[in-house]
Motif scaffolding. Structure first.
Motif, PDB file in Angstrom:
ATOM      1  N   ARG A   1       7.919  -2.436 -12.343  1.00  0.00           N
ATOM      2  CA  ARG A   1       8.509  -2.898 -10.875  1.00  0.00           C
ATOM      3  C   ARG A   1       7.585  -3.427  -9.923  1.00  0.00           C
ATOM      4  NH1 ARG A   1      13.641   0.887  -8.541  1.00  0.00           N
ATOM      5  NH2 ARG A   1      15.020   0.133 -10.291  1.00  0.00           N
ATOM      6  N   MET A   2       6.830  -3.064  -9.748  1.00  0.00           N
ATOM      7  CA  MET A   2       5.682  -3.379  -9.025  1.00  0.00           C
ATOM      8  C   MET A   2       5.522  -4.400  -9.242  1.00  0.00           C
ATOM      9  SD  MET A   2       2.189  -1.429  -6.478  1.00  0.00           S
ATOM     10  CE  MET A   2       3.537  -0.148  -5.983  1.00  0.00           C
ATOM     11  N   VAL A   3       3.806  -4.668 -10.458  1.00  0.00           N
ATOM     12  CA  VAL A   3       3.963  -5.843 -11.267  1.00  0.00           C
ATOM     13  C   VAL A   3       5.523  -6.925 -11.145  1.00  0.00           C
ATOM     14  CG1 VAL A   3       3.285  -6.895 -13.088  1.00  0.00           C
ATOM     15  CG2 VAL A   3       1.890  -4.236 -12.546  1.00  0.00           C
ATOM     16  N   ASP A   4       5.891  -6.625 -11.894  1.00  0.00           N
ATOM     17  CA  ASP A   4       7.198  -7.332 -11.371  1.00  0.00           C
ATOM     18  C   ASP A   4       7.096  -7.968 -10.617  1.00  0.00           C
ATOM     19  OD1 ASP A   4       7.487  -6.882 -14.763  1.00  0.00           O
ATOM     20  OD2 ASP A   4       9.385  -6.392 -14.673  1.00  0.00           O
ATOM     21  N   ALA A   5       7.896  -7.454 -10.000  1.00  0.00           N
ATOM     22  CA  ALA A   5       7.833  -7.645  -7.727  1.00  0.00           C
ATOM     23  C   ALA A   5       6.652  -9.245  -7.609  1.00  0.00           C
ATOM     24  CB  ALA A   5       8.200  -6.493  -7.490  1.00  0.00           C
ATOM     25  N   LEU A   6       5.565  -8.575  -7.494  1.00  0.00           N
ATOM     26  CA  LEU A   6       4.114  -9.776  -7.441  1.00  0.00           C
ATOM     27  C   LEU A   6       4.262 -10.763  -8.040  1.00  0.00           C
ATOM     28  CD1 LEU A   6       1.532  -6.600  -6.728  1.00  0.00           C
ATOM     29  CD2 LEU A   6       2.308  -8.079  -5.325  1.00  0.00           C
TER      30      LEU A   6
ATOM     31  N   SER B   1       1.179  -1.498   0.292  1.00  0.00           N
ATOM     32  CA  SER B   1      -0.114   0.202  -0.033  1.00  0.00           C
ATOM     33  C   SER B   1       0.866   1.328   0.443  1.00  0.00           C
ATOM     34  CB  SER B   1      -0.647   0.135   0.963  1.00  0.00           C
ATOM     35  OG  SER B   1      -1.865  -1.018   1.414  1.00  0.00           O
ATOM     36  N   LEU B   2       1.681   0.930   1.033  1.00  0.00           N
ATOM     37  CA  LEU B   2       2.683   2.439   1.235  1.00  0.00           C
ATOM     38  C   LEU B   2       3.409   2.599  -0.267  1.00  0.00           C
ATOM     39  CD1 LEU B   2       3.649   4.731   2.404  1.00  0.00           C
ATOM     40  CD2 LEU B   2       5.773   3.589   2.769  1.00  0.00           C
ATOM     41  N   SER B   3       4.464   1.368  -1.352  1.00  0.00           N
ATOM     42  CA  SER B   3       4.528   1.572  -2.517  1.00  0.00           C
ATOM     43  C   SER B   3       2.771   2.071  -4.078  1.00  0.00           C
ATOM     44  CB  SER B   3       5.352   0.517  -2.446  1.00  0.00           C
ATOM     45  OG  SER B   3       4.359  -0.764  -2.500  1.00  0.00           O
ATOM     46  N   ALA B   4       2.552   1.487  -3.446  1.00  0.00           N
ATOM     47  CA  ALA B   4       1.500   2.206  -4.264  1.00  0.00           C
ATOM     48  C   ALA B   4       1.516   3.738  -4.392  1.00  0.00           C
ATOM     49  CB  ALA B   4       0.684   1.221  -4.183  1.00  0.00           C
ATOM     50  N   ALA B   5       1.045   3.805  -3.094  1.00  0.00           N
ATOM     51  CA  ALA B   5       0.969   5.802  -2.767  1.00  0.00           C
ATOM     52  C   ALA B   5       1.935   6.568  -3.477  1.00  0.00           C
ATOM     53  CB  ALA B   5       0.951   5.374  -1.131  1.00  0.00           C
ATOM     54  N   VAL B   6       3.008   5.777  -2.799  1.00  0.00           N
ATOM     55  CA  VAL B   6       4.173   6.393  -2.913  1.00  0.00           C
ATOM     56  C   VAL B   6       4.827   6.426  -4.800  1.00  0.00           C
ATOM     57  CG1 VAL B   6       6.493   6.618  -3.354  1.00  0.00           C
ATOM     58  CG2 VAL B   6       5.935   6.281  -1.218  1.00  0.00           C
TER      59      VAL B   6
ATOM     60  N   ALA C   1       2.152   9.092  -6.679  1.00  0.00           N
ATOM     61  CA  ALA C   1       3.353  10.620  -6.718  1.00  0.00           C
ATOM     62  C   ALA C   1       4.465  10.613  -7.538  1.00  0.00           C
ATOM     63  CB  ALA C   1       3.170  11.144  -4.665  1.00  0.00           C
ATOM     64  N   ALA C   2       5.098   9.804  -7.503  1.00  0.00           N
ATOM     65  CA  ALA C   2       6.095   9.602  -8.070  1.00  0.00           C
ATOM     66  C   ALA C   2       5.704  10.683  -9.791  1.00  0.00           C
ATOM     67  CB  ALA C   2       6.991   8.403  -7.687  1.00  0.00           C
ATOM     68  N   ASP C   3       7.132  10.844 -10.581  1.00  0.00           N
ATOM     69  CA  ASP C   3       7.321  11.400 -12.220  1.00  0.00           C
ATOM     70  C   ASP C   3       6.974   9.928 -12.785  1.00  0.00           C
ATOM     71  OD1 ASP C   3       6.629  13.931 -10.866  1.00  0.00           O
ATOM     72  OD2 ASP C   3       8.200  14.336 -11.588  1.00  0.00           O
ATOM     73  N   GLU C   4       7.672   9.488 -11.913  1.00  0.00           N
ATOM     74  CA  GLU C   4       7.689   7.847 -12.785  1.00  0.00           C
ATOM     75  C   GLU C   4       7.001   6.972 -12.317  1.00  0.00           C
ATOM     76  OE1 GLU C   4      10.353   8.705 -11.001  1.00  0.00           O
ATOM     77  OE2 GLU C   4      11.703   9.887 -11.369  1.00  0.00           O
ATOM     78  N   LYS C   5       5.480   7.161 -12.571  1.00  0.00           N
ATOM     79  CA  LYS C   5       4.419   5.987 -12.367  1.00  0.00           C
ATOM     80  C   LYS C   5       4.408   4.723 -13.616  1.00  0.00           C
ATOM     81  CE  LYS C   5      -0.529   6.071 -11.931  1.00  0.00           C
ATOM     82  NZ  LYS C   5      -0.853   4.947 -12.785  1.00  0.00           N
ATOM     83  N   ASP C   6       4.951   4.839 -14.630  1.00  0.00           N
ATOM     84  CA  ASP C   6       5.293   3.520 -15.263  1.00  0.00           C
ATOM     85  C   ASP C   6       6.014   3.557 -14.620  1.00  0.00           C
ATOM     86  OD1 ASP C   6       2.896   5.050 -16.216  1.00  0.00           O
ATOM     87  OD2 ASP C   6       3.757   5.942 -18.259  1.00  0.00           O
ATOM     88  N   GLN C   7       6.970   3.476 -14.526  1.00  0.00           N
ATOM     89  CA  GLN C   7       8.060   2.278 -14.131  1.00  0.00           C
ATOM     90  C   GLN C   7       8.099   2.408 -12.661  1.00  0.00           C
ATOM     91  OE1 GLN C   7      11.506   5.125 -13.879  1.00  0.00           O
ATOM     92  NE2 GLN C   7      11.948   4.673 -16.436  1.00  0.00           N
ATOM     93  N   LEU C   8       7.825   2.523 -12.242  1.00  0.00           N
ATOM     94  CA  LEU C   8       7.118   1.711 -10.753  1.00  0.00           C
ATOM     95  C   LEU C   8       5.958   1.335 -10.596  1.00  0.00           C
ATOM     96  CD1 LEU C   8       7.809   4.632  -8.668  1.00  0.00           C
ATOM     97  CD2 LEU C   8       9.712   3.592  -8.799  1.00  0.00           C
ATOM     98  N   ASP C   9       5.451   1.367 -11.747  1.00  0.00           N
ATOM     99  CA  ASP C   9       4.364   0.093 -12.435  1.00  0.00           C
ATOM    100  C   ASP C   9       4.370  -0.784 -12.813  1.00  0.00           C
ATOM    101  OD1 ASP C   9       1.303  -0.488 -11.824  1.00  0.00           O
ATOM    102  OD2 ASP C   9       1.058   0.579 -13.495  1.00  0.00           O
TER     103      ASP C   9
END
Length: 88
Positions: free
Chosen positions: A23-28, A5-10, A13-21
């Protein structure tokens, strides 16, 4: 508050939303595949342990019953023999 939940909130709010998204899907996905592998191994080990210890317990219980069992009809047989002895 968990890490996801914390990483989804960050991420929102971040500029690199697509890259973080991504990364999150890959980690899951990586977590899901590892948990399936480990889960199956743990199930197999648990089943083997359950089978071995259950068999040992059942065999020892059966042996105990065989060694300590008595004939429940001994009381009636004893009474019948005593009556026969009294008659003669």
């Amino acid at each position: 508050c968990d890490g996801l939940s914390l990483s989804a909130a960050v991420k929102d709010a971040a500029d690199e939303k697509d890259q973080l998204d991504k990364r999150m899907v890959d980690a899951l996905d990586k977590y899901k595949t590892n948990s399936k592998k480990v889960g199956m191994v743990l199930r197999l080990v648990g089943l083997a342990v359950y089978y071995v210890f259950g068999s040992i317990f059942a065999a020892s219980h059966q042996l105990w019953n065989m060694l300590t069992s008595t004939n429940p009809f001994n009381v009636f047989i004893k009474d019948a023999r005593e009556e026969d002895n009294e008659r003669w």
